[in-house]
Write a protein that holds these residues in place. Structure first.
Motif, mmCIF file in Angstrom:
data_model
loop_
_atom_site.group_PDB
_atom_site.id
_atom_site.type_symbol
_atom_site.label_atom_id
_atom_site.label_comp_id
_atom_site.label_asym_id
_atom_site.label_seq_id
_atom_site.Cartn_x
_atom_site.Cartn_y
_atom_site.Cartn_z
ATOM 1 N N GLY A 1 0.783 -1.223 0.000
ATOM 2 C CA GLY A 1 0.000 0.000 0.000
ATOM 3 C C GLY A 1 0.817 1.276 0.000
ATOM 4 N N ASP A 2 2.035 1.213 0.512
ATOM 5 C CA ASP A 2 2.872 2.407 0.569
ATOM 6 C C ASP A 2 3.937 2.419 -0.532
ATOM 7 O OD1 ASP A 2 4.292 0.285 1.595
ATOM 8 O OD2 ASP A 2 5.139 1.400 3.273
ATOM 9 N N TYR A 3 3.769 1.573 -1.555
ATOM 10 C CA TYR A 3 4.738 1.506 -2.652
ATOM 11 C C TYR A 3 4.802 2.842 -3.383
ATOM 12 C CZ TYR A 3 6.943 -0.065 -7.003
ATOM 13 O OH TYR A 3 7.772 -0.208 -8.081
ATOM 14 N N GLU A 4 6.000 3.286 -3.622
ATOM 15 C CA GLU A 4 6.231 4.576 -4.271
ATOM 16 C C GLU A 4 7.260 4.397 -5.379
ATOM 17 O OE1 GLU A 4 8.450 8.525 -2.797
ATOM 18 O OE2 GLU A 4 6.726 7.922 -1.593
ATOM 19 N N VAL A 5 7.000 5.026 -6.518
ATOM 20 C CA VAL A 5 7.947 4.999 -7.625
ATOM 21 C C VAL A 5 8.545 6.389 -7.764
ATOM 22 C CG1 VAL A 5 8.253 4.612 -10.096
ATOM 23 C CG2 VAL A 5 6.653 3.194 -8.812
ATOM 24 N N ASP A 6 9.853 6.447 -7.682
ATOM 25 C CA ASP A 6 10.590 7.702 -7.804
ATOM 26 C C ASP A 6 11.504 7.577 -9.023
ATOM 27 O OD1 ASP A 6 11.802 10.137 -7.351
ATOM 28 O OD2 ASP A 6 13.009 9.438 -5.666
ATOM 29 N N LEU A 7 11.235 8.367 -10.054
ATOM 30 C CA LEU A 7 11.984 8.261 -11.306
ATOM 31 C C LEU A 7 13.062 9.330 -11.419
ATOM 32 C CD1 LEU A 7 9.119 7.641 -13.896
ATOM 33 C CD2 LEU A 7 10.481 5.967 -12.642
ATOM 34 N N SER A 8 14.124 8.975 -12.114
ATOM 35 C CA SER A 8 15.158 9.956 -12.427
ATOM 36 C C SER A 8 14.588 10.946 -13.440
ATOM 37 C CB SER A 8 16.383 9.263 -13.029
ATOM 38 O OG SER A 8 16.061 8.730 -14.300
ATOM 39 N N ALA B 1 15.813 11.628 -16.301
ATOM 40 C CA ALA B 1 15.903 11.016 -17.632
ATOM 41 C C ALA B 1 14.740 10.060 -17.880
ATOM 42 C CB ALA B 1 17.236 10.281 -17.771
ATOM 43 N N ASP B 2 14.387 9.235 -16.893
ATOM 44 C CA ASP B 2 13.257 8.321 -17.065
ATOM 45 C C ASP B 2 11.942 9.077 -17.140
ATOM 46 O OD1 ASP B 2 14.549 5.876 -17.332
ATOM 47 O OD2 ASP B 2 14.574 5.497 -15.171
ATOM 48 N N THR B 3 11.806 10.128 -16.364
ATOM 49 C CA THR B 3 10.590 10.941 -16.418
ATOM 50 C C THR B 3 10.418 11.536 -17.814
ATOM 51 O OG1 THR B 3 10.753 11.459 -14.063
ATOM 52 C CG2 THR B 3 9.409 12.934 -15.408
ATOM 53 N N ALA B 4 11.490 12.039 -18.389
ATOM 54 C CA ALA B 4 11.426 12.611 -19.744
ATOM 55 C C ALA B 4 11.117 11.523 -20.771
ATOM 56 C CB ALA B 4 12.748 13.305 -20.071
ATOM 57 N N ARG B 5 11.698 10.349 -20.607
ATOM 58 C CA ARG B 5 11.479 9.251 -21.557
ATOM 59 C C ARG B 5 10.030 8.790 -21.556
ATOM 60 N NH1 ARG B 5 13.197 3.285 -21.257
ATOM 61 N NH2 ARG B 5 13.523 3.806 -19.074
ATOM 62 N N VAL B 6 9.421 8.711 -20.371
ATOM 63 C CA VAL B 6 8.019 8.304 -20.271
ATOM 64 C C VAL B 6 7.125 9.369 -20.890
ATOM 65 C CG1 VAL B 6 6.154 7.798 -18.651
ATOM 66 C CG2 VAL B 6 8.431 6.837 -18.267
ATOM 67 N N GLU C 1 14.032 4.849 -8.163
ATOM 68 C CA GLU C 1 15.064 5.485 -7.351
ATOM 69 C C GLU C 1 14.724 5.509 -5.863
ATOM 70 O OE1 GLU C 1 17.978 6.732 -8.632
ATOM 71 O OE2 GLU C 1 17.436 6.083 -10.645
ATOM 72 N N ALA C 2 13.519 5.056 -5.484
ATOM 73 C CA ALA C 2 13.143 5.026 -4.068
ATOM 74 C C ALA C 2 14.106 4.094 -3.331
ATOM 75 C CB ALA C 2 11.703 4.553 -3.897
ATOM 76 N N PRO C 3 14.693 4.537 -2.227
ATOM 77 C CA PRO C 3 15.733 3.756 -1.556
ATOM 78 C C PRO C 3 15.254 2.434 -0.958
ATOM 79 C CG PRO C 3 15.142 5.662 -0.241
ATOM 80 C CD PRO C 3 14.421 5.799 -1.552
ATOM 81 N N ASP C 4 13.969 2.300 -0.703
ATOM 82 C CA ASP C 4 13.470 1.083 -0.050
ATOM 83 C C ASP C 4 12.748 0.144 -1.008
ATOM 84 O OD1 ASP C 4 11.387 2.835 -0.448
ATOM 85 O OD2 ASP C 4 10.402 2.403 1.447
ATOM 86 N N ALA C 5 13.028 0.245 -2.312
ATOM 87 C CA ALA C 5 12.374 -0.598 -3.314
ATOM 88 C C ALA C 5 13.264 -1.793 -3.655
ATOM 89 C CB ALA C 5 12.070 0.221 -4.563
ATOM 90 N N PRO C 6 12.953 -2.978 -3.107
ATOM 91 C CA PRO C 6 13.813 -4.144 -3.334
ATOM 92 C C PRO C 6 13.549 -4.821 -4.684
ATOM 93 C CG PRO C 6 12.022 -4.735 -1.878
ATOM 94 C CD PRO C 6 11.893 -3.257 -2.147
#
Length: 82
Positions: free
Chosen positions: A5-12, A14-19, A63-68
């Motif tokens: 439920g607390d999953y977060e996607v943090d993009l660089s 470059a990835d934000t521009a590509r999307v 890029e989220a630090p806790d995303a395994p």
């Protein structure tokens, strides 16, 4: 977000521009799941999700630090197996 439920996607940048999406609410986020013989061994890759916008998908690095890379899909069964 059914399992995380607390999953977060943090993009660089470059990835934000590509999307290309300007509004994050318009993006669908998919994760890959690794199936196994036992539920306790099922896992999902939260580090490299697939983001989809306007019918085009991109696998990106979260890029989220806790995303395994291997998050247990059913952590309650993994805890019971231990």
């Amino acid at each position: 977000w059914l399992h995380y439920g607390d999953y977060e996607v943090d993009l660089s940048d470059a990835d934000t521009a590509r999307v290309g999406a300007e509004d994050p609410s318009q993006i669908d986020v998919w994760v890959t799941v690794r199936a196994a013989g036992e539920l306790s061994d099922f896992s999902c890759n939260l580090r490299a999700p697939i983001v989809v916008w306007k019918g085009r998908g991109h696998q990106v690095i979260n890029e989220a630090p806790d995303a395994p890379v291997r998050a247990p899909l059913f952590p309650e069964t993994a805890a019971q197996a231990a």
